[in-house]
Design an enzyme around this catalytic site. Structure first.
Site, short mmCIF file in Angstrom:
data_model
loop_
_atom_site.label_atom_id
_atom_site.label_comp_id
_atom_site.label_asym_id
_atom_site.label_seq_id
_atom_site.Cartn_x
_atom_site.Cartn_y
_atom_site.Cartn_z
N HIS A 152 43.14 -8.69 20.89
CA HIS A 152 42.96 -9.09 22.29
C HIS A 152 44.29 -9.03 23.04
CE1 HIS A 152 38.79 -10.22 22.39
NE2 HIS A 152 38.90 -11.08 21.39
N CYS A 220 42.72 -3.72 25.13
CA CYS A 220 42.16 -3.43 26.45
C CYS A 220 43.27 -3.30 27.51
CB CYS A 220 41.18 -4.52 26.87
SG CYS A 220 39.68 -4.56 25.86
N ARG A 229 42.01 1.61 27.55
CA ARG A 229 42.63 1.11 26.33
C ARG A 229 44.12 1.47 26.34
NH1 ARG A 229 38.47 -0.93 26.60
NH2 ARG A 229 36.75 -1.03 25.09
#
Length: 255
Positions: A152, A220, A229
């Site tokens: 993340h 991300c 990405r």
């Protein structure tokens, strides 16, 4: 002669007290809508606090706990510089799904940066549990091919929050139960989510046969979006047997 008692007629009982006339229906509806909006705003605010702050608190706690648990199972490592090796590294055995099998270090992100790497990229059991996830279809760490991981960039501990600060030559270090693997950043790029060839054995060329040991970080991009990405590629520079000592970049200051 006695005076007459106060009137107790039905009309008097039904009359509202002075100054407390019932509000019009429209005003009552607007008042109810306003209360609902206030409640919704409070709930939304609580959700934002949970999303922006509490998931990071939980993610960081889970990450630290996983790293500490893995360290307890490893042999002691002397706080001296280990000798870099460029021969064939040891073979790493594939871990079970969601199992933590390694620790990720990025010296440029601080001396206290240490993130657990688990097998798989499942959100509930890996990424949302404060781990960096290894794509199971990619190479094992230290092997010829492309050891690729995801993490993340915001929430749940945000392990890859600073990914866009990495530059060519920066080190990315992976520790397993057998060795330290020191990779050096080569390139970075921003791609569409559909461009999965970035984790191919030869990044960007799925048909090519791998000849070197690569590492790829994926997350991300931009912040608070899944539109693209952010990708960082690195190659294995050297490895060090775990019990020989530490990579130079992880030595305590003054050593």
């Amino acid at each position: 002669m006695t005076s007459a008692p106060p009137s107790t007629s039905t009309a008097d009982e039904a009359a509202p007290p002075p100054g407390r006339r019932r509000a019009p229906v429209g005003s009552r509806i607007l008042g109810g809508v306003g209360e609902l909006l206030i409640t919704a705003g409070v709930l939304l605010g609580l959700f934002v606090v949970w999303q922006l702050w509490w998931t990071d608190v939980e993610g960081e706690q889970q990450a630290a706990s996983a790293v500490a648990e893995l360290e307890e199972s490893l042999p002691p490592v002397p706080e001296v510089a280990g000798t870099p090796r460029t021969d064939t590294p040891p073979v790493e055995v594939a871990a079970a799904a969601a199992e933590v099998f390694a620790t990720l270090y990025v010296p440029d992100w601080g001396t206290d940066y240490a993130q657990p790497i688990a097998e798989g990229v499942d959100r509930p059991t890996v990424l949302d549990a404060g781990r960096v996830g290894h794509y199971p279809e990619t190479a094992q760490v230290g092997q010829v091919g492309n050891f690729s991981v995801a993490g993340h960039r915001q929430t749940y501990g945000k392990p890859f929050y600073s990914i866009d600060t990495l530059a060519a030559g920066d080190e990315i270090i992976v520790r397993t139960a057998q060795a330290w693997y020191v990779y050096e950043v080569t390139t970075s790029e921003v791609v569409r989510p559909s461009e999965v060839e970035v984790i191919a054995p030869v990044p960007g060329d799925p048909e090519a046969v791998a000849t070197e040991e690569m590492l790829t970080l994926t997350t991300c991009h931009p912040l608070w979006s899944t539109r693209e990405r952010y990708i960082v590629h690195a190659h294995l520079d050297h490895w060090i047997p775990l019990t020989d000592g530490l990579p130079a970049a992880l030595l305590p200051e003054g050593s």
